[in-house]
Structure formats: structure tokens, C-alpha cells
Design a protein around this motif. Structure first.
Motif, short mmCIF file in Angstrom:
data_model
loop_
_atom_site.label_atom_id
_atom_site.label_comp_id
_atom_site.label_asym_id
_atom_site.label_seq_id
_atom_site.Cartn_x
_atom_site.Cartn_y
_atom_site.Cartn_z
N ASP A 1 0.83 -1.21 0.00
CA ASP A 1 0.00 0.00 0.00
C ASP A 1 0.86 1.26 0.00
OD1 ASP A 1 -2.16 -1.68 0.10
OD2 ASP A 1 -2.48 -1.45 2.26
N THR A 2 1.94 1.25 0.79
CA THR A 2 2.80 2.43 0.89
C THR A 2 3.48 2.74 -0.43
OG1 THR A 2 3.22 1.99 3.24
CG2 THR A 2 4.78 3.41 2.09
N VAL A 3 4.03 1.70 -1.07
CA VAL A 3 4.74 1.91 -2.33
C VAL A 3 3.78 2.35 -3.43
CG1 VAL A 3 6.10 0.78 -4.12
CG2 VAL A 3 6.57 0.31 -1.73
N ARG A 4 2.59 1.76 -3.46
CA ARG A 4 1.61 2.14 -4.48
C ARG A 4 1.24 3.63 -4.34
NH1 ARG A 4 -2.66 -0.58 -3.01
NH2 ARG A 4 -1.68 -2.51 -3.69
N LYS A 5 0.96 4.07 -3.13
CA LYS A 5 0.58 5.47 -2.92
C LYS A 5 1.74 6.41 -3.23
CE LYS A 5 -2.84 4.38 0.65
NZ LYS A 5 -3.17 4.47 2.10
N LEU A 8 11.87 6.01 -0.42
CA LEU A 8 12.01 4.57 -0.15
C LEU A 8 13.16 4.31 0.82
CD1 LEU A 8 11.47 2.98 -3.69
CD2 LEU A 8 9.91 2.86 -1.74
N ALA A 9 14.24 5.07 0.67
CA ALA A 9 15.37 4.93 1.59
C ALA A 9 14.97 5.36 3.00
CB ALA A 9 16.55 5.76 1.10
N GLU A 10 14.23 6.45 3.11
CA GLU A 10 13.80 6.95 4.42
C GLU A 10 12.86 5.96 5.10
OE1 GLU A 10 12.06 10.69 3.51
OE2 GLU A 10 13.99 11.72 3.21
N LEU A 11 12.05 5.26 4.30
CA LEU A 11 11.11 4.28 4.85
C LEU A 11 11.76 2.93 5.14
CD1 LEU A 11 8.09 5.01 2.46
CD2 LEU A 11 8.16 5.47 4.93
N GLY A 12 13.03 2.77 4.72
CA GLY A 12 13.73 1.51 4.93
C GLY A 12 13.38 0.43 3.93
N LEU A 13 12.74 0.81 2.81
CA LEU A 13 12.28 -0.19 1.85
C LEU A 13 13.34 -0.57 0.82
CD1 LEU A 13 8.58 0.93 1.30
CD2 LEU A 13 9.46 -0.98 2.66
N LEU A 14 14.40 0.21 0.69
CA LEU A 14 15.46 -0.20 -0.23
C LEU A 14 16.18 -1.44 0.31
CD1 LEU A 14 17.05 3.19 -1.39
CD2 LEU A 14 15.39 1.75 -2.57
N GLY A 15 16.12 -1.62 1.62
CA GLY A 15 16.72 -2.80 2.23
C GLY A 15 15.66 -3.74 2.76
N VAL A 16 14.55 -3.87 2.02
CA VAL A 16 13.40 -4.63 2.52
C VAL A 16 13.74 -6.08 2.84
CG1 VAL A 16 12.57 -5.27 0.22
CG2 VAL A 16 10.95 -5.10 2.11
N ALA A 17 14.64 -6.68 2.05
CA ALA A 17 15.00 -8.09 2.27
C ALA A 17 16.38 -8.26 2.87
CB ALA A 17 14.91 -8.86 0.94
#
Length: 410
Positions: free
Chosen positions: A51-55, A83-92
Motif C-alpha cells: 500500500d505504501t509503495v503504491r501510494k 524509499l530509503a527513508e522508509l527503509g524499503l530499499l533494504g526490505v529483504a
């Protein structure tokens, strides 16, 4: 209108345990393994990622406006920064090194949204290929530093592995380091290096004492030269030439079986990411096509009422449900084994399904589907580019069979 039927497909987890998956959601968020009763349901965290990435992409990214930009430009854009601020670049990537540690399912969810929104970025090259290889490599100061850089979005790393006459095989390594009094030196060429234009360093495959090795060279390392070009889908690529490159011991990240295992894990995760992005692209193209058929009229009748078009759309829906089952089944496999071969089976199916769904989406739009302004054709460009970067259906099918042989011998 088309209702979502229950589609069942069969995949193999191992030579001993055939697994049947039942897909019951058009979004792929509920998959039931009939053999074990296990349900593949997105957790609250995974759904939040989607949801976050889509928005974020709907707000900050416009493929029509930014279609001239290559993937390398993304690191300077607002989406990459957020994405970096949300920590999603390192999601895995592991939490111990600044990542989110959410695993392969969250990675698949993230890449599916990228495909749906047509976002081009060095995420696959940096966070997936190079990041997974680093994660699976032995601990070391350089390795740990770059893992944290990737997870926090402070650096871009890319894998330089493909060589001339190797085809799609990233494991075919001919580049050999020659011994010197102070270490080794490298001379050779790496082809189709993704996102070298924005890379801060390169993870290069080579052979040291006849054994495979992964070495890390920063972009300003003496003897490195990148000839840049752009693929037809906007992916930034390069040919990397190494001329008398001095290789200190500190640059060696992994060698021997450790390097082999790290590279295999990176390729399995890249296959999952490519299959997930293809799935997302197909979903985006298919949903836009259904909306068009519901609204467009011909001879005073909505196109969605024409039986021939309904049958074509139903066939595409069945293909998508089969692909969705394999993708999420493969993601579950990688959560348990970072080198699980189901990811290659998922990509082997994603290549023909992606091509068919996206071509049909263009045709079902009629003449307007060919226009650059509509942008439906960009889905086809991306899925075809992924099949050329990570292999066609035949190549990935053989990789899957090889993984079954390896599991059998183990």
C-alpha cells in the motif's frame, strides 16, 4: 464483466514432494497449498509495504512525464529518497545491517508494485543482485560496510558478471586474476552491467586460483572504464572494461564455494524479483485493458459485452492466476532457502505469460494501444527487457531442473 474463477496450478518443490497451489485472490494475497494446508497470506507488514509503495508511486512518479529518463536517474528522484527513508530499499536485507529483514515475500510485493507503476530504478541491480550476494557472502569489514550503505540508500552497487559468449549464464566465469607479488591483477570485459551509470562500486565475478570469486571495486578504481548505453525499456546498461586492475586482498568478498553459493542466492532472488515485476506489469496492463473494454463502445455496445473479447480476457486471467501462484510459492521457498530453485520456475513461466498478456493488452486497446501517450506498450518493453537480462523461458527452465538435481544429490 469477468468474475475471478479459482485457478489451480501444479508446481514442484522437490523431486519428492509435488505441491498444488490454489489461487483465490485476484491480487495474489491468499494462496493455499493443498498438500500442506499452508496459506500464503500477506502479513500486515507486507500489505503495508504494498500500500505504501503504491501510494508513493502514484503521487511522485508519472511514467508519461518521465519516460525519457533512464533507470540511473531514479537515485536523484523523490521516490528513491523516500524509499530509503522508509527503509524499503533494504526490505529483504538483514536488520543487523540496517535492512528491514522482511524477506523474499516482501521483496516480491515491492517489485510487483514497481512493475504495476512502471517505475525504473537500480533497485534490482543494487538491492537484489548485489545486495543478496553480499548478504550471503562471509562476514568482513568491506562486505558489512556496503550492506549498510545499500540498506540505508547511501550507495548503489551493481553486479558485473556476464561475459562474452556466456549467454544468460551469470555463472560462466572466464575472467581470471593473475598473481603478482602484491596480490592479483585483472584484465577483461564484463557485459550488460546494469545501472553502472549511477553505481558507486562494482561487485565483479572472476576466478582466483581457478576458484570462483567475488571482488568489490569502487567506481574510481584505476583501470575501470564503463561504456554506457540504454536498453529499449530505459534500463541503464554498460560494458565494463578492466585494464590491469590491481586487486588487493581486502577487495575479495568471497571465494570458492562461498562465492558460488552467494552468486546462486543472488540469481535466485533476482529471478523472483523479475518474475514479481513481470506479474505486476501484467496486472497493471490487464486492469487498464478491462477498464477500457468496460468503457469503450462500438456500434452503440460496450466492448466488454462482446463474447470473443470476454474469452480472450478470461484466458489472460487464467494465465495471470497461474503465474501469481508460482511467484508467491517461489517467494515462500526463498524464505526457507536463499537458493531455492522455484524462483527460476516462476521466471520461466513469467517470460511467455508477460509477453502474451502485454501484447494482448495492446491489441485489445486497438490503434490507441500503439500510441506513446497511452503508455500501455511500456509494460511490454519492460517484461521483454527482463527476459533478456535474466534469461528466457528455456534458460530458466533448465536452471529450475538443475536446482532439482542439486536438491536430489543433497
Amino acid at each position: 464483466m469477468w468474475r475471478s474463477p479459482v485457478i489451480t496450478c501444479v508446481g514442484r518443490r522437490s523431486p519428492r514432494a509435488p505441491m498444488k497451489f490454489s489461487a483465490t485472490s485476484s491480487r495474489g494475497t491468499r494462496l493455499i497449498c493443498k498438500e500442506t494446508g499452508m496459506q500464503f497470506v500477506l502479513t500486515e507488514e507486507q500489505q503495508l509495504v504494498s500500500d505504501t509503495v503504491r501510494k508513493l508511486l502514484e503521487k511522485e512518479w508519472d511514467p508519461r512525464r518521465d519516460q525519457a529518463l533512464s533507470s540511473a536517474h531514479a537515485v536523484d528522484g523523490p521516490v528513491w529518497r523516500q524509499l530509503a527513508e522508509l527503509g524499503l530499499l533494504g526490505v529483504a536485507l538483514p536488520e543487523s545491517h540496517g535492512g528491514s529483514g522482511l524477506g523474499a515475500v516482501a521483496l516480491g510485493v515491492l517489485c510487483a508494485e514497481f512493475g504495476r507503476q512502471q517505475w525504473r530504478a537500480p533497485f534490482l541491480a543494487s538491492a537484489v543482485l548485489a545486495g543478496t550476494a553480499l548478504e550471503q557472502a562471509p562476514q568482513g569489514e568491506v562486505r558489512d560496510h556496503w550492506l549498510r550503505q545499500l540498506a540505508e540508500g547511501h550507495g548503489v552497487l551493481t553486479l558485473a558478471a556476464l561475459e562474452a559468449d556466456a549467454g544468460y549464464d551469470y555463472r560462466a566465469i572466464a575472467l581470471t586474476a593473475r598473481a603478482t607479488s602484491s596480490g592479483w591483477r585483472l584484465d577483461g570485459t564484463k557485459h550488460v552491467v546494469m545501472d553502472a551509470a549511477c553505481a558507486d562500486a562494482f561487485l565483479v565475478t572472476c576466478r582466483i586460483d581457478e576458484a570462483p570469486a567475488l571482488v568489490l571495486l569502487e567506481k574510481d578504481h584505476a583501470g575501470l572504464e564503463a561504456a554506457l548505453f540504454t536498453a529499449f525499456d530505459g534500463t541503464s546498461l554498460a560494458t565494463l572494461t578492466l585494464t590491469d586492475v590491481a586487486l588487493p586482498e581486502s577487495a575479495v568478498i568471497a571465494r570458492g564455494p562461498a562465492a558460488h553459493n552467494a552468486l546462486d542466492a543472488a540469481l535466485a532472488h533476482a529471478a523472483l524479483a523479475a518474475a514479481s515485476e513481470t506479474l505486476g506489469a501484467c496486472e497493471g496492463a490487464f486492469e487498464r485493458t478491462l477498464d477500457y473494454l468496460r468503457l469503450r463502445e462500438q456500434f452503440g455496445t460496450r466492448l466488454a459485452t462482446f463474447q470473443a473479447l470476454r474469452h480472450r480476457a478470461s484466458d489472460l486471467h487464467a494465465d495471470l492466476e497461474m503465474l501469481r501462484s508460482l511467484v508467491w510459492g517461489a517467494a515462500d521457498g526463498l524464505m526457507r532457502d536463499p537458493r531455492h530453485g522455484d524462483a527460476f520456475a516462476a521466471l520461466a513461466l513469467a517470460v511467455p505469460v508477460g509477453d502474451r498478456v502485454c501484447r494482448e493488452a495492446i491489441q485489445l486497446h486497438g490503434g490507441i494501444g500503439m500510441t506513446q501517450e497511452l503508455g500501455i506498450g511500456r509494460y511490454l518493453l519492460r517484461v521483454n527487457a527482463l527476459s533478456r537480462l535474466f534469461g528466457d523461458a528455456t534458460h530458466n527452465g533448465w536452471r529450475y531442473l538443475e536446482s532439482l538435481e542439486d536438491e536430489h544429490h543433497d
